[in-house]
Design an enzyme around this catalytic site. Structure first.
Site, PDB file in Angstrom:
ATOM      1  N   ASP A  30       0.852  -1.187   0.000  1.00 51.62           N
ATOM      2  CA  ASP A  30       0.000   0.000   0.000  1.00 51.62           C
ATOM      3  C   ASP A  30       0.897   1.250   0.000  1.00 51.62           C
ATOM      4  OD1 ASP A  30      -3.213   0.544   1.016  1.00 51.62           O
ATOM      5  OD2 ASP A  30      -1.784   2.213   1.067  1.00 51.62           O
ATOM      6  N   ASN A  85     -12.764  -3.124   2.715  1.00 47.42           N
ATOM      7  CA  ASN A  85     -13.728  -2.041   2.878  1.00 47.42           C
ATOM      8  C   ASN A  85     -14.746  -2.100   1.742  1.00 47.42           C
ATOM      9  OD1 ASN A  85     -12.385  -0.994   5.157  1.00 47.42           O
ATOM     10  ND2 ASN A  85     -10.966   0.149   3.859  1.00 47.42           N
ATOM     11  N   GLN A  92     -14.551   2.688   1.373  1.00 50.39           N
ATOM     12  CA  GLN A  92     -13.821   2.144   0.222  1.00 50.39           C
ATOM     13  C   GLN A  92     -13.484   3.290  -0.720  1.00 50.39           C
ATOM     14  OE1 GLN A  92     -16.002  -0.738  -2.126  1.00 50.39           O
ATOM     15  NE2 GLN A  92     -14.224  -1.241  -3.393  1.00 50.39           N
ATOM     16  N   SER A  93     -12.199   3.484  -0.977  1.00 49.29           N
ATOM     17  CA  SER A  93     -11.796   4.606  -1.830  1.00 49.29           C
ATOM     18  C   SER A  93     -11.424   4.160  -3.236  1.00 49.29           C
ATOM     19  CB  SER A  93     -10.627   5.365  -1.196  1.00 49.29           C
ATOM     20  OG  SER A  93      -9.499   4.532  -1.078  1.00 49.29           O
ATOM     21  N   HIS A  98     -10.304  -5.368  -3.048  1.00 45.31           N
ATOM     22  CA  HIS A  98      -8.950  -5.602  -2.538  1.00 45.31           C
ATOM     23  C   HIS A  98      -9.015  -5.955  -1.064  1.00 45.31           C
ATOM     24  CE1 HIS A  98      -9.954  -1.317  -2.242  1.00 45.31           C
ATOM     25  NE2 HIS A  98      -9.222  -1.275  -1.150  1.00 45.31           N
ATOM     26  N   LEU A  99      -8.088  -6.791  -0.641  1.00 41.07           N
ATOM     27  CA  LEU A  99      -7.975  -7.174   0.759  1.00 41.07           C
ATOM     28  C   LEU A  99      -6.712  -6.530   1.320  1.00 41.07           C
ATOM     29  CD1 LEU A  99      -8.846 -10.983   0.548  1.00 41.07           C
ATOM     30  CD2 LEU A  99     -10.377  -9.083   0.879  1.00 41.07           C
ATOM     31  N   HIS A 100      -6.884  -5.814   2.415  1.00 44.46           N
ATOM     32  CA  HIS A 100      -5.729  -5.238   3.108  1.00 44.46           C
ATOM     33  C   HIS A 100      -5.156  -6.311   4.034  1.00 44.46           C
ATOM     34  CE1 HIS A 100      -6.809  -0.866   2.379  1.00 44.46           C
ATOM     35  NE2 HIS A 100      -7.994  -1.408   2.202  1.00 44.46           N
TER      36      HIS A 100
HETATM   37  P1  AMP Z   1      -9.692   1.410   0.437  1.00 45.74           P
HETATM   38  O1  AMP Z   1      -9.770   2.738   1.143  1.00 45.74           O
HETATM   39  O2  AMP Z   1     -10.092   0.252   1.283  1.00 45.74           O
HETATM   40  O3  AMP Z   1     -10.419   1.472  -0.897  1.00 45.74           O
HETATM   41  O4  AMP Z   1      -8.162   1.162   0.154  1.00 45.74           O
HETATM   42  C1  AMP Z   1      -7.511   1.669  -0.962  1.00 45.74           C
HETATM   43  C2  AMP Z   1      -6.042   1.632  -0.630  1.00 45.74           C
HETATM   44  O5  AMP Z   1      -5.331   1.782  -1.828  1.00 45.74           O
HETATM   45  C3  AMP Z   1      -5.592   2.739   0.311  1.00 45.74           C
HETATM   46  O6  AMP Z   1      -5.025   2.149   1.492  1.00 45.74           O
HETATM   47  C4  AMP Z   1      -4.549   3.497  -0.514  1.00 45.74           C
HETATM   48  O7  AMP Z   1      -3.455   3.944   0.264  1.00 45.74           O
HETATM   49  C5  AMP Z   1      -4.147   2.457  -1.536  1.00 45.74           C
HETATM   50  N1  AMP Z   1      -3.628   2.984  -2.784  1.00 45.74           N
HETATM   51  C6  AMP Z   1      -4.163   3.949  -3.572  1.00 45.74           C
HETATM   52  N2  AMP Z   1      -3.399   4.144  -4.663  1.00 45.74           N
HETATM   53  C7  AMP Z   1      -2.379   3.270  -4.576  1.00 45.74           C
HETATM   54  C8  AMP Z   1      -1.248   2.979  -5.402  1.00 45.74           C
HETATM   55  N3  AMP Z   1      -1.016   3.633  -6.550  1.00 45.74           N
HETATM   56  N4  AMP Z   1      -0.376   2.026  -4.987  1.00 45.74           N
HETATM   57  C9  AMP Z   1      -0.583   1.360  -3.832  1.00 45.74           C
HETATM   58  N5  AMP Z   1      -1.628   1.582  -3.023  1.00 45.74           N
HETATM   59  C10 AMP Z   1      -2.514   2.528  -3.384  1.00 45.74           C
END
Ligand code: AMP
Length: 112
Positions: A30, A85, A92-93, A98-100
């Site tokens: 991440d 998320n 969820q952004s 995706h799984l963290h």
């Molecule tokens: P979520 O908020 O659960 O959708 O997680 C999205 C994750 O993607 C966040 O933890 C971001 O830091 C990560 N993220 C966004 N852009 C990138 C990227 N280019 N490379 C690696 N991680 C990313």
């Protein structure tokens, strides 16, 4: 999907620190880590979120197993957390499932 950032990472159009890859999924660090180890395990197939994965039960199992294998390969023998998320309230952004995988320290007991 054309303007999906994770699809671009999977295609190699955006760089990432890859820690694992096979025909179904990719795992990479991440960019904004929330723990000493913070890896995202992502299916190569574009699925918006867990809520949209009704036809992807086998893939979901593969992703979960991949989280465990990645955690093991990164030395998280003392434990880790796997989170996905979903939607607005889940914060969820990135709209690509995706799984963290979070670890490398004792994590907060609270999850919200
Ligand atoms: P979520 O908020 O659960 O959708 O997680 C999205 C994750 O993607 C966040 O933890 C971001 O830091 C990560 N993220 C966004 N852009 C990138 C990227 N280019 N490379 C690696 N991680 C990313």
């Amino acid at each position: 999907m054309e303007d999906c950032i994770f699809c671009k990472i999977i295609k190699g159009e955006i760089p990432s620190k890859t820690v694992y890859e096979d025909e179904d999924c990719k795992a990479f660090c991440d960019v904004n880590p929330q723990a000493p180890v913070h890896v995202l395990v992502v299916p190569k197939k574009h699925v918006q979120s867990l809520a949209k994965a009704a036809d992807d039960e086998k893939l979901l199992g593969k992703l979960m197993r991949t989280c465990a294998l990645v955690a093991e390969s990164l030395g998280l023998a003392d434990g880790y957390r796997v989170v996905t998320n979903v939607g607005e309230n889940g914060c969820q952004s990135v709209l690509h499932l995706h799984l963290h995988v979070l670890g490398g320290k004792k994590l907060s007991e609270r999850m919200s």
